[in-house]
Design an enzyme around this catalytic site. Sequence first.
Site, mmCIF file in Angstrom:
data_model
loop_
_atom_site.group_PDB
_atom_site.id
_atom_site.type_symbol
_atom_site.label_atom_id
_atom_site.label_comp_id
_atom_site.label_asym_id
_atom_site.label_seq_id
_atom_site.Cartn_x
_atom_site.Cartn_y
_atom_site.Cartn_z
ATOM 1 N N HIS A 227 40.927 34.576 47.736
ATOM 2 C CA HIS A 227 40.930 36.044 47.725
ATOM 3 C C HIS A 227 40.936 36.549 49.165
ATOM 4 C CE1 HIS A 227 40.594 40.052 46.532
ATOM 5 N NE2 HIS A 227 39.512 40.033 45.766
ATOM 6 N N TYR A 232 38.128 42.254 51.830
ATOM 7 C CA TYR A 232 37.089 41.246 51.903
ATOM 8 C C TYR A 232 37.334 40.378 53.145
ATOM 9 C CZ TYR A 232 36.219 43.237 47.374
ATOM 10 O OH TYR A 232 35.972 44.139 46.379
ATOM 11 N N ARG A 378 43.918 45.806 34.162
ATOM 12 C CA ARG A 378 43.357 46.804 33.243
ATOM 13 C C ARG A 378 44.085 46.840 31.907
ATOM 14 N NH1 ARG A 378 43.657 51.263 37.869
ATOM 15 N NH2 ARG A 378 45.470 49.958 38.278
ATOM 16 N N TYR A 406 50.178 31.755 11.627
ATOM 17 C CA TYR A 406 50.965 32.073 10.428
ATOM 18 C C TYR A 406 50.857 33.561 10.085
ATOM 19 C CZ TYR A 406 46.534 31.790 7.857
ATOM 20 O OH TYR A 406 45.247 32.009 7.423
HETATM 21 C C1 LIG Z 1 37.122 45.715 36.530
HETATM 22 C C2 LIG Z 1 38.001 45.211 37.626
HETATM 23 C C3 LIG Z 1 37.564 44.146 38.414
HETATM 24 C C4 LIG Z 1 38.396 43.629 39.407
HETATM 25 N N1 LIG Z 1 37.999 42.520 40.106
HETATM 26 C C5 LIG Z 1 38.883 41.888 40.917
HETATM 27 C C6 LIG Z 1 38.603 40.601 41.438
HETATM 28 O O1 LIG Z 1 37.600 39.972 41.125
HETATM 29 N N2 LIG Z 1 39.515 40.062 42.290
HETATM 30 C C7 LIG Z 1 40.692 40.702 42.604
HETATM 31 O O2 LIG Z 1 41.489 40.181 43.384
HETATM 32 N N3 LIG Z 1 40.989 41.906 42.081
HETATM 33 C C8 LIG Z 1 40.144 42.480 41.211
HETATM 34 N N4 LIG Z 1 40.490 43.649 40.598
HETATM 35 C C9 LIG Z 1 41.867 44.155 40.789
HETATM 36 C C10 LIG Z 1 42.776 43.628 39.659
HETATM 37 O O3 LIG Z 1 42.848 42.203 39.657
HETATM 38 C C11 LIG Z 1 44.190 44.210 39.786
HETATM 39 O O4 LIG Z 1 44.754 43.718 40.965
HETATM 40 C C12 LIG Z 1 44.188 45.726 39.803
HETATM 41 O O5 LIG Z 1 43.342 46.237 38.793
HETATM 42 C C13 LIG Z 1 45.592 46.286 39.605
HETATM 43 O O6 LIG Z 1 46.190 45.766 38.438
HETATM 44 P P1 LIG Z 1 46.156 46.544 37.020
HETATM 45 O O7 LIG Z 1 46.783 47.885 37.234
HETATM 46 O O8 LIG Z 1 46.951 45.657 36.094
HETATM 47 O O9 LIG Z 1 44.739 46.668 36.608
HETATM 48 C C14 LIG Z 1 39.668 44.214 39.633
HETATM 49 C C15 LIG Z 1 40.071 45.304 38.873
HETATM 50 C C16 LIG Z 1 39.272 45.785 37.859
HETATM 51 C C17 LIG Z 1 39.776 46.923 37.002
#
Ligand SMILES: Cc1cc2nc3c(=O)[nH]c(=O)nc-3n(C[C@H](O)[C@H](O)[C@H](O)COP(=O)(O)O)c2cc1C
Length: 414
Positions: A227, A232, A378, A406
């Site tokens: 990550h 971060y 999401r 099925y």
């Molecule tokens: C509840 C929540 C927790 C998340 N935690 C992380 C995480 O642990 N690591 C990360 O790289 N992104 C995290 N994200 C970002 C998501 O992985 C994703 O990149 C972001 O929500 C955009 O994609 P989406 O529109 O499909 O949600 C988090 C997002 C949400 C909503």
Amino acid sequence: MANKITRENIGSPNAPFYTPPSGTLVKTTQSNGVISKIPSLFTSLKIRGITLPNRIALSPMCMYCAAGDGTLTDWHLVHLGQFALRGAGLIMVEATAVTPEGRLSPQDSGLWKDEQIAPLKRIVDFVHSQGVKIGIQLAHGGRKSSTIAPFINAKAYENNKITFPQLLPEEFGGWPNDVFGPSPVQWDAEHANPKELTIEQIHMIQEAFVAAAKRAEKAGFDIVELHYAHGYLAHEFFSPISNKRTDKYGGSFENRVRFGLETAKKVREIWSEDKPLFVRISATDLVEDDEEDSWEIKQSVELSKLFKDLGVDLIDVSSGGNTPKQKLLLKELYQVPFAEEIKKNVDINVAAVGKINDPKLANGIVENGQADLVFIGRGYLADGNWAIRAAKELGVIIQTPVQYHYVIKNMMKL
Ligand SMILES: Cc1cc2nc3c(=O)[nH]c(=O)nc-3n(C[C@H](O)[C@H](O)[C@H](O)COP(=O)(O)O)c2cc1C
């Protein structure tokens, strides 16, 4: 040609059933006897020794409900397990801290000690019993550590007048005096005042990533994702907004990317040769201010080339998170152009993420060569059947566990 499905018992002791790989294309629907084209979203993707049955991945998402010592629970087994039953090609476990100080909140997942391996292995074994692949995202929150978990917000601490977002004080289990970053630059006034990491501490964190990856191997994970996004620690080193160092870890582009490259190289050296290593980056800081140097897409392209050279297999392209000055993009597919830019310029697998909720648009991203894999976040929390719905909308039937198949296969027919 659709992949051939065979029924061998690949169940674990806790799921001892004959279960073909979930998420694999079974067949395309036929109209007038003509088999329609296989949508790119449902083609397999082989990276090193791992084959994903389709291009749909559950995006890593912090659930902020690990046991106090970073250990995952039954909740995580059921939460992550559900996606293995419903056609996701890859499941990525949430940001998992490599040191206790690198957690964002006390409820974060962690992999800094051996005791944390067994609960993860239980999840991995279950997901594998369905023939599905699973990765883990290894993280260090840097200067954004020691905060209150989002839904354990002001209400939980109402009497103490703590509001979200907010630094978590010691009396509530925080570690505000042990928050570190490349430089003593606060994210904003609500976050910790980070201490500058010494060279020795930098090396200790790099070794913590390596130790966590070794534990991930013991837990049986197929993929490790580093990550390096969202403000971060690694991103803090990359960006001149948060990195003001004057030693070999700061200043020039080469120096600012050193921490991330060295760490990835060390992890690649111990991570199985036949298993992929992914890196999630923020392609840009999303800062429009020409006055201030920031991290931009052209630097992400250069960095991706360096990642490729050291054996990283996929760049997972996100954006932002490193400064309150960011102009967040909120429209559909908002980060896809960044993924596409990296894909165009670097010979490496790329994943797109961010508001990819419409299966036809998701398919288009892979079809048009903008990315090789799509991460759904999401959208998957809102609809655990995302892949099944996508199959229906794109006119194919995918495998689900025989116990459901099925019934579900009839629902996938148009
Ligand atoms: C509840 C929540 C927790 C998340 N935690 C992380 C995480 O642990 N690591 C990360 O790289 N992104 C995290 N994200 C970002 C998501 O992985 C994703 O990149 C972001 O929500 C955009 O994609 P989406 O529109 O499909 O949600 C988090 C997002 C949400 C909503």
